[in-house]
Every structure is written in C-alpha cells, then in structure tokens.
Write a protein that holds these residues in place. Structure first.
Motif, short mmCIF file in Angstrom:
data_model
loop_
_atom_site.label_atom_id
_atom_site.label_comp_id
_atom_site.label_asym_id
_atom_site.label_seq_id
_atom_site.Cartn_x
_atom_site.Cartn_y
_atom_site.Cartn_z
N ASP A 102 0.83 -1.20 0.00
CA ASP A 102 0.00 0.00 0.00
C ASP A 102 0.86 1.25 0.00
O ASP A 102 0.57 2.25 -0.66
CB ASP A 102 -0.91 -0.01 1.23
N PHE A 103 1.94 1.21 0.78
CA PHE A 103 2.88 2.34 0.87
C PHE A 103 3.49 2.61 -0.49
O PHE A 103 3.55 3.76 -0.95
CB PHE A 103 3.94 1.98 1.91
N LEU A 104 3.94 1.55 -1.17
CA LEU A 104 4.55 1.71 -2.49
C LEU A 104 3.53 2.23 -3.50
O LEU A 104 3.83 3.13 -4.29
CB LEU A 104 5.13 0.38 -2.96
N TYR A 105 2.33 1.67 -3.47
CA TYR A 105 1.28 2.09 -4.39
C TYR A 105 0.98 3.58 -4.24
O TYR A 105 0.92 4.33 -5.24
CB TYR A 105 0.01 1.27 -4.15
N LYS A 106 0.79 4.04 -3.01
CA LYS A 106 0.46 5.45 -2.79
C LYS A 106 1.63 6.36 -3.13
O LYS A 106 1.44 7.47 -3.62
CB LYS A 106 0.02 5.66 -1.34
N SER A 107 2.85 5.90 -2.88
CA SER A 107 4.03 6.72 -3.20
C SER A 107 4.21 6.86 -4.70
O SER A 107 4.56 7.95 -5.19
CB SER A 107 5.28 6.11 -2.56
N LEU A 108 3.99 5.79 -5.44
CA LEU A 108 4.07 5.87 -6.90
C LEU A 108 2.98 6.79 -7.45
O LEU A 108 3.23 7.62 -8.33
CB LEU A 108 3.92 4.47 -7.52
N VAL A 116 -0.91 3.98 -11.77
CA VAL A 116 -0.54 2.66 -11.27
C VAL A 116 -1.76 1.76 -11.25
O VAL A 116 -2.82 2.14 -10.75
CB VAL A 116 0.05 2.76 -9.84
N PHE A 117 -1.60 0.55 -11.78
CA PHE A 117 -2.67 -0.45 -11.72
C PHE A 117 -2.29 -1.49 -10.68
O PHE A 117 -1.22 -2.09 -10.73
CB PHE A 117 -2.85 -1.14 -13.07
N ARG A 118 -3.18 -1.68 -9.71
CA ARG A 118 -3.00 -2.75 -8.73
C ARG A 118 -4.24 -3.62 -8.76
O ARG A 118 -5.35 -3.11 -8.61
CB ARG A 118 -2.78 -2.19 -7.32
N ASP A 119 -4.02 -4.90 -8.96
CA ASP A 119 -5.14 -5.83 -9.05
C ASP A 119 -5.66 -6.14 -7.66
O ASP A 119 -5.21 -7.07 -7.00
CB ASP A 119 -4.68 -7.12 -9.75
N ASP A 120 -6.62 -5.33 -7.19
CA ASP A 120 -7.14 -5.53 -5.83
C ASP A 120 -7.80 -6.88 -5.66
O ASP A 120 -7.86 -7.40 -4.55
CB ASP A 120 -8.14 -4.42 -5.48
N ALA A 121 -8.30 -7.45 -6.74
CA ALA A 121 -8.93 -8.77 -6.63
C ALA A 121 -7.92 -9.85 -6.27
O ALA A 121 -8.28 -10.93 -5.83
CB ALA A 121 -9.63 -9.13 -7.94
N GLY A 164 10.71 2.59 4.13
CA GLY A 164 10.56 3.93 3.56
C GLY A 164 11.68 4.23 2.57
O GLY A 164 11.44 4.83 1.51
N LYS A 165 12.90 3.84 2.89
CA LYS A 165 14.02 4.07 1.98
C LYS A 165 13.90 3.21 0.74
O LYS A 165 14.24 3.65 -0.37
CB LYS A 165 15.34 3.79 2.71
N LEU A 166 13.43 1.97 0.92
CA LEU A 166 13.22 1.10 -0.24
C LEU A 166 12.18 1.70 -1.18
O LEU A 166 12.37 1.72 -2.40
CB LEU A 166 12.78 -0.29 0.22
N VAL A 167 11.10 2.21 -0.63
CA VAL A 167 10.06 2.82 -1.45
C VAL A 167 10.62 4.00 -2.24
O VAL A 167 10.37 4.15 -3.44
CB VAL A 167 8.86 3.27 -0.58
N LYS A 168 11.42 4.84 -1.59
CA LYS A 168 12.03 5.98 -2.28
C LYS A 168 12.91 5.52 -3.43
O LYS A 168 12.91 6.12 -4.51
CB LYS A 168 12.85 6.82 -1.29
N MET A 169 13.66 4.45 -3.22
CA MET A 169 14.54 3.94 -4.27
C MET A 169 13.74 3.42 -5.45
O MET A 169 14.09 3.66 -6.61
CB MET A 169 15.43 2.83 -3.70
N VAL A 170 12.66 2.71 -5.16
CA VAL A 170 11.84 2.16 -6.24
C VAL A 170 11.19 3.28 -7.05
O VAL A 170 11.22 3.27 -8.29
CB VAL A 170 10.76 1.21 -5.67
N PHE A 174 4.57 5.52 5.95
CA PHE A 174 3.35 5.18 5.23
C PHE A 174 2.19 6.04 5.71
O PHE A 174 1.38 6.53 4.90
CB PHE A 174 3.03 3.69 5.44
N LEU A 175 2.09 6.25 7.02
CA LEU A 175 1.01 7.08 7.56
C LEU A 175 1.14 8.52 7.07
O LEU A 175 0.15 9.16 6.70
CB LEU A 175 1.03 7.03 9.08
N TYR A 176 2.37 9.02 7.02
CA TYR A 176 2.59 10.38 6.51
C TYR A 176 2.10 10.51 5.07
O TYR A 176 1.36 11.44 4.72
CB TYR A 176 4.08 10.74 6.59
N THR A 177 2.50 9.56 4.22
CA THR A 177 2.09 9.58 2.82
C THR A 177 0.57 9.52 2.69
O THR A 177 -0.03 10.23 1.87
CB THR A 177 2.72 8.40 2.07
#
Length: 403
Positions: A42-48, A55-60, A180-186, A241-244
């Motif tokens: 969820d953190f990565l999805y919202k950051s992207l 961004v497409f995320r298959d919620d199903a 958080g750092k991994l998300v920034k790198m991605v 994640f909460l901040y984002t």
C-alpha cells in the motif's frame, strides 16, 4: 476565485487533457500484501501515485475466492510500461498472483517488458538455487499441482526461476530493512526509467507548477497534524506510510525532512509545529523512550493538550505489554538511562507525559486486523479526517480501535 486558485484550476484541466494522450498505466503492481500483514504494498502504491504515475494494482488478487485473471488485468499487464512484482514468502500460495507473474514474464520474453522485482523478506539466492523448492514454496506448489494441471504449475515454477535472474531489490538488504528508503529507491528508479515524451515533460512541468502552488498555500497556513517521525523502528515503515496517506488526503502534516528546513533550527521548527497543530500522533514503540527527543516531543504534546485543547491520538506500535496503561513500566529501563543526564524537573515531566499518554485511548497495532498495518493506517487517516472536519467533536477512536 483568487489568482492562485484560477491557476491551479487551469493546471488541473491541462493535466486532464495530457492524461488522455499518455499510456493508461505507467506501472503494474503485482503483489500479495495481505499475507504478512505488512503495509509495504500500500505504501509503495500510494508513493508511486503521489509521484504522478498511473498505477494499476489488481485488488482482486487479495481475495481468496477469485483466482482467475480477467481481460482487464491482462490488458493492464501488457500495456503498462513497467511491472513491479513483489515476491513474499507466501506469494506462491496465490494462484492468481502466479498466473499474473507468468503473464508478466511472458511479456518480458516476447516484448521486452521492463520488470523490476522486489523480493520482500525472501532470500533470492536460495529461491534461485531451489527454483521454487524452498519448503514453504514446495508445499504450496505440490498443493496446486494436486488441484490443477501439472503443466500450469511448471509454468509458474519457470516464471519464478526467470524472475530470480532479474536484478531487483531485496527488502532486508536496503537500509537494514527500512521500507521507507526502499520505497524511495523504487519510485526514483521508475521515474528515471520512464522515457518522457514532450507530452509527459509538459505534464511534469504542470505538476511542478501545481506543487509550487500547493506548497505556497501550505506555507500560508498552519500545520494541521504533527506526526512523530522520530524513532528508527517506526520512521521508515509505519510512520512513513502514515505520513504519505495523510498527505494524500490533503491533510497538512509537518515533515522534518522538508528541504525548506535546511539551514534552520530543526528543534525550534518541531516545537513550533507541535505548538500550532490541531492533532498530534505519537507512535510509541518499545524503543520510543530511548530517545530524549521523543520524550521531549511527547511532553510538549501533553502540555499543548492541557493548555490549548489539542488532540493526541497515540499509536502503540508492537508494544509487548498486557495493558497499555503499564507503558511506563515498559519504558522504565530506557527512562533510567536519561535520569543522570537531565535535571529532575525535566525527567519528572517526561514521566508524567508517558503516564498520561499511556492511559489515553488510541490504537494498539497488534489488535487491528491481527496486526495488518494498512488497516491501521486507514483507520487513523479516517479518524484524523473526521476530527479535522468536525472540530467540535473530541471523541476518542472508535471502540474497535481501543486497547
């Protein structure tokens, strides 16, 4: 409507027009985030998304019943410019995710699709050597084989093996597991990889203007929420994640990493943010009291609550205690280390703050959906939004979130 509002409206209209001529999706996110109760997908999805990407995320994919992938998902995989599969220990338990992964690797082989894998708490070296035969993987694959076609299971194994040969990110190897750092790198890698046409460059220019206007408006108003970002065990995962998520809802949150603070007295800025916010959110982990900065922040939150009626919404993060009101006992070993380093009045002030917040209603992370952090974040954001939209109400979090 003032000039700033008119310019923002024009930017929004221009972005809408430009979006019509760009590819529908920049990124396809393949993940099974519910298996380990992590907020990372969820953190990565919202950051992207916050970076302006489609961004497409298959919620199903998170539902147990539906294991087939439909034409919309197949189209999204085939037309997305970049695919990010997140492989966790239990990814192989989801037939749907394995089917998506097989399609992803097929697109990479046939059409050169860009695939950036994330191996989430998985040893990619072991996975590659065993080619799907790690104990947990082997058990799940055998179960699939008994339920369906052997040929399809073999396709899944080949897709997994092919994926391990692609350079990606190993979550535990990035900044000692700081997500958080991994998300920034991605996000940075995705942005740099996408080739920008003139349309996209124009869109980014409009985004930068919109961002400038938003920042200008934000600088003209006071901080609404102070989120305690201190603490290495929460700063780069739950707090980030909460901040984002709060910012994504249009809530003004103080960020001590804001570039505008460079050259300024950080302590003064934090004190000022606490003093002027409407809501403070301390995240009390087992190591919280080891930081004098955290204790001083907490004491100021309590003082602002008493003198100005500000709201404190504490989160008790993985606190190993039978009763949250006993938080001071959990903190005592860390607190005692500070006793000889500060004056008596300061130490007593910290003790009172810990006792008061520990007796407050809040969220106990392990009690929310069995520790699922994405659900916790959603509940916190909803409560903050409710309080900001209804300033006359000061009810504590709903009973479902109490300890």
């Amino acid at each position: 409507m003032d000039a700033l509002s008119r310019l923002q409206a024009a930017c929004a209209r221009a972005k809408g027009i430009l979006r019509m001529v760009r590819p529908k999706y920049d990124v396809f996110l393949n993940c099974r985030g519910v298996d380990s109760h992590t907020c990372f997908p969820d953190f990565l999805y919202k950051s992207l998304s916050a970076a302006g990407l489609q961004v497409f995320r298959d919620d199903a994919a998170f539902s147990v019943g539906n294991q087939q992938i439909g034409p919309e998902v197949l189209h999204a995989i085939r037309t997305s410019r970049i695919v990010i599969p997140i492989i966790s220990e239990r990814s192989v338990h989801s037939k749907r995710c394995l089917r998506e992964l097989t399609e992803i690797m097929d697109c990479r082989r046939k059409h050169g699709k860009s695939v950036f894998p994330i191996f989430y708490k998985v040893n990619v070296a072991d996975l590659g050597r065993q080619c799907g035969n790690l104990p947990d993987f082997e058990e799940a694959l055998c179960e699939h084989e008994m339920q369906g076609r052997r040929e399809e299971v073999q396709e899944w194994v080949e897709a997994l093996c092919s994926l391990t040969r692609i350079r990606g990110w190993m979550s535990q190897a990035i900044a000692n597991g700081h997500e958080g750092k991994l998300v920034k790198m991605v996000v940075a890698k995705v942005l740099s990889e996408l080739e920008m046409s003139w349309v996209e460059r124009s869109s980014m220019f409009i985004d930068s203007v919109s961002h400038y206007l938003s920042e200008k408006r934000r600088s003209q108003s006071k901080c609404q929420v102070f989120l305690s970002l201190r603490g290495a065990d929460t700063r780069y995962n739950l707090a980030a994640f909460l901040y984002t998520s709060l910012v994504a809802e249009g809530i003004q949150v103080f960020n001590d990493d804001d570039p505008s603070l460079i050259g300024k007295d950080c302590v003064h800025e934090i004190r000022n943010a606490i003093d002027h916010c409407k809501i403070s959110i301390p995240i009390l982990s087992s190591n919280y009291a080891s930081s004098q900065w955290c204790l001083e922040d907490l004491a100021q939150m309590v003082e602002c609550k008493r003198t100005k009626g500000q709201t404190i919404l504490p989160i008790f993060y993985k606190v190993k205690t039978s009763h949250v009101r006993d938080l001071s006992h959990l903190f005592v070993k860390h607190m005692l280390r500070h006793k000889e380093m500060v004056d008596e009045s300061t130490y007593e002030r910290w003790e009172r703050a810990v006792a008061e917040v520990g007796s407050s209603r809040g969220w106990v992370s392990e009690n929310i959906a069995n520790g699922h952090e994405a659900v916790l974040v959603k509940e916190v954001v909803e409560e903050v939004s409710r309080l900001l939209n209804n300033p006359q109400t000061h009810d504590p979090p709903s009973p479902s979130t109490e300890y």
